[in-house]
Design an enzyme around this catalytic site. Structure first.
Site, mmCIF file in Angstrom:
data_model
loop_
_atom_site.group_PDB
_atom_site.id
_atom_site.type_symbol
_atom_site.label_atom_id
_atom_site.label_comp_id
_atom_site.label_asym_id
_atom_site.label_seq_id
_atom_site.Cartn_x
_atom_site.Cartn_y
_atom_site.Cartn_z
ATOM 1 N N GLN A 122 -10.089 -3.888 -3.113
ATOM 2 C CA GLN A 122 -11.370 -3.400 -2.618
ATOM 3 C C GLN A 122 -12.465 -3.667 -3.644
ATOM 4 O O GLN A 122 -13.562 -4.128 -3.304
ATOM 5 C CB GLN A 122 -11.270 -1.892 -2.329
ATOM 6 C CG GLN A 122 -12.569 -1.278 -1.840
ATOM 7 C CD GLN A 122 -12.992 -1.775 -0.467
ATOM 8 O OE1 GLN A 122 -12.221 -1.723 0.473
ATOM 9 N NE2 GLN A 122 -14.213 -2.278 -0.345
ATOM 10 N N ARG A 148 0.881 -1.180 0.000
ATOM 11 C CA ARG A 148 0.000 0.000 0.000
ATOM 12 C C ARG A 148 0.912 1.221 0.000
ATOM 13 O O ARG A 148 1.731 1.390 0.919
ATOM 14 C CB ARG A 148 -0.895 -0.008 1.237
ATOM 15 C CG ARG A 148 -1.534 1.350 1.494
ATOM 16 C CD ARG A 148 -2.646 1.311 2.509
ATOM 17 N NE ARG A 148 -3.818 0.633 1.974
ATOM 18 C CZ ARG A 148 -5.028 0.695 2.529
ATOM 19 N NH1 ARG A 148 -5.219 1.402 3.623
ATOM 20 N NH2 ARG A 148 -6.039 0.051 1.996
ATOM 21 N N CYS A 179 -16.276 1.852 0.916
ATOM 22 C CA CYS A 179 -15.070 1.053 1.169
ATOM 23 C C CYS A 179 -14.615 1.148 2.622
ATOM 24 O O CYS A 179 -13.907 0.278 3.102
ATOM 25 C CB CYS A 179 -13.960 1.476 0.223
ATOM 26 S SG CYS A 179 -13.644 3.251 0.238
ATOM 27 N N HIS A 216 -7.419 0.756 -6.339
ATOM 28 C CA HIS A 216 -7.619 -0.094 -5.157
ATOM 29 C C HIS A 216 -8.306 -1.391 -5.623
ATOM 30 O O HIS A 216 -9.474 -1.629 -5.334
ATOM 31 C CB HIS A 216 -8.465 0.657 -4.118
ATOM 32 C CG HIS A 216 -8.385 0.094 -2.738
ATOM 33 N ND1 HIS A 216 -7.638 -1.027 -2.421
ATOM 34 C CD2 HIS A 216 -8.975 0.482 -1.566
ATOM 35 C CE1 HIS A 216 -7.761 -1.287 -1.130
ATOM 36 N NE2 HIS A 216 -8.568 -0.392 -0.586
ATOM 37 N N ASP A 262 -17.053 7.313 -1.067
ATOM 38 C CA ASP A 262 -15.735 7.196 -0.412
ATOM 39 C C ASP A 262 -15.426 8.564 0.196
ATOM 40 O O ASP A 262 -16.072 9.569 -0.141
ATOM 41 C CB ASP A 262 -14.701 6.809 -1.490
ATOM 42 C CG ASP A 262 -13.277 6.669 -0.959
ATOM 43 O OD1 ASP A 262 -13.103 6.494 0.261
ATOM 44 O OD2 ASP A 262 -12.331 6.731 -1.785
ATOM 45 N N ARG A 285 -13.595 -8.484 1.839
ATOM 46 C CA ARG A 285 -12.162 -8.236 1.587
ATOM 47 C C ARG A 285 -11.370 -9.509 1.882
ATOM 48 O O ARG A 285 -10.464 -9.886 1.149
ATOM 49 C CB ARG A 285 -11.643 -7.093 2.475
ATOM 50 C CG ARG A 285 -12.224 -5.718 2.198
ATOM 51 C CD ARG A 285 -11.806 -5.166 0.856
ATOM 52 N NE ARG A 285 -10.362 -5.139 0.680
ATOM 53 C CZ ARG A 285 -9.560 -4.156 1.126
ATOM 54 N NH1 ARG A 285 -10.079 -3.105 1.713
ATOM 55 N NH2 ARG A 285 -8.256 -4.203 0.921
HETATM 56 N N1 NVA Z 1 -9.814 6.965 -1.269
HETATM 57 C C1 NVA Z 1 -9.483 6.432 0.036
HETATM 58 C C2 NVA Z 1 -9.779 4.966 0.087
HETATM 59 C C3 NVA Z 1 -9.579 4.340 1.441
HETATM 60 C C4 NVA Z 1 -9.827 2.870 1.430
HETATM 61 C C5 NVA Z 1 -8.017 6.727 0.331
HETATM 62 O O1 NVA Z 1 -7.195 6.556 -0.578
HETATM 63 O O2 NVA Z 1 -7.703 7.087 1.460
HETATM 64 N N1 CP Z 2 -11.133 -0.015 2.586
HETATM 65 C C1 CP Z 2 -9.862 -0.117 3.002
HETATM 66 O O1 CP Z 2 -8.935 -0.345 2.229
HETATM 67 O O2 CP Z 2 -9.715 -0.011 4.354
HETATM 68 P P1 CP Z 2 -8.339 0.184 5.125
HETATM 69 O O3 CP Z 2 -7.790 1.518 4.736
HETATM 70 O O4 CP Z 2 -8.720 0.104 6.575
HETATM 71 O O5 CP Z 2 -7.401 -0.924 4.739
#
Ligand code: NVA
Ligand code: CP
Length: 300
Positions: free
Chosen positions: A132, A102, A259, A129, A219, A287
């Site tokens: 997800q 990530r 998400c 993502h 989101d 997930r």
């Molecule tokens: N758009 C959000 C998704 C979190 C799962 C982010 O990147 O923080």
């Molecule tokens: N939706 C998602 O990716 O959650 P986290 O940021 O908690 O991993």
């Protein structure tokens, strides 16, 4: 499939295969059947951003499959002190059987795959993502029985979630509509691909986007790494909320997905969140199952 870097790399058949395997693993796990398909294997998990669901579902998933997972924080790795990704990739490939990462730039994930020799899984970048969205498609199919022909509407920022939902939705034969402010559209390459490959709409009119939708998705307005822009974004997105007024335009049996993490009173009203909480938490649970399927396909 050698990696999961972004959904545009996958064929519809590969996505379907993951969804089918995820359903099977979920069903069998709930009926007490264990699958130690990754016995003796190790997944490294590099997190340059926070996570609740991704970290825990990958770690638990790996454990359930008979393998183990290592949480690798950049604070402890030499990556945090500037060791290049191409060296990290080649070193980690000598120890691990797969890497979940990530991070910010999609190029970092692509470089890990380019220089390493083990499967790489994108656990979220600013661009995509995919894990997800595999769980999202699985959840929609569970609730609606099929995906083809359904209308998927996303309200909010056109970044990672919107990008991946567009690609995943269109590959599965869904109609996709994005409702976002003009300055926050999805990435141009995704918009171009969508316009050529499916039924796609991007508009700043959320009511048009949500009209007759089977699934309404949202989101956060400020993603990880955009904390400094939170105030400005609050202003830009204030009329982009998923609430009961908007849901009146969607189909009467429309699902709402998120998400997570959710900010009630911002991108979603507390009322709408609670009405659809079972769908949203099924989505979070999935997930685990979807990623187990991904790991089995990539690492076994
Ligand atoms: N758009 C959000 C998704 C979190 C799962 C982010 O990147 O923080
Ligand atoms: N939706 C998602 O990716 O959650 P986290 O940021 O908690 O991993």
């Amino acid at each position: 499939m050698k990696h999961l870097l972004k959904l545009s790399d996958l064929s519809p058949e590969e996505i379907l295969d993951i969804l089918n395997l995820a359903d099977q693993l979920k069903y069998e796990k709930k009926n007490g059947v264990e699958h130690h398909l990754l016995k003796g294997k190790t997944l490294g998990m590099i997190f340059q951003k926070s996570s609740t669901r991704t970290r825990i579902s990958f770690e638990v998933g790996m454990y359930q499959l008979g393998g183990s997972a290592l949480f690798l924080s950049p604070r402890d790795l030499q990556i945090g002190r500037g060791e290049p990704i191409e060296d990290t990739a080649r070193v980690l490939s000598r120890y691990l059987d797969g890497i979940m990462i990530r991070t910010f730039g999609q190029d970092e994930v692509e470089d890990l795959a380019k220089y390493g020799s083990i499967p790489i899984i994108n656990g979220l970048t600013d661009y995509a993502h995919p894990c997800q969205v595999l769980a999202d498609l699985m959840t929609i199919r569970e609730h609606k029985r099929s995906l083809k022909g359904l209308k998927l509407c996303f309200i909010g920022d056109g970044n990672n979630m919107a990008n991946s939902l567009i690609v995943g939705g269109i590959k599965m034969g869904m109609e996709v509509a994005i409702g976002c402010p003009k300055a926050y559209k999805p990435d141009a390459d995704i918009m171009d691909w969508a316009a050529e490959n499916g039924s796609f709409l991007c508009t700043d009119d959320i009511f048009e986007a949500a009209k007759d939708a089977d699934v309404v998705y949202t989101d956060v307005w400020a993603s990880m790494g955009q904390e400094d822009e939170a105030e400005k974004r609050m202003e830009s997105f204030k009329s982009y909320q998923v609430n009961q007024k908007l849901m009146k335009l969607a189909k009467p049996d429309a699902m709402v997905l998120h998400c997570l993490p959710a900010h009630r009173g911002e991108e979603i009203s507390a009322e709408t969140f609670e009405i659809h909480a079972d769908e949203i938490f099924d989505e979070a649970e999935n997930r685990l199952h979807a990623q187990k399927a991904v790991m089995v396909r990539l690492m076994s």
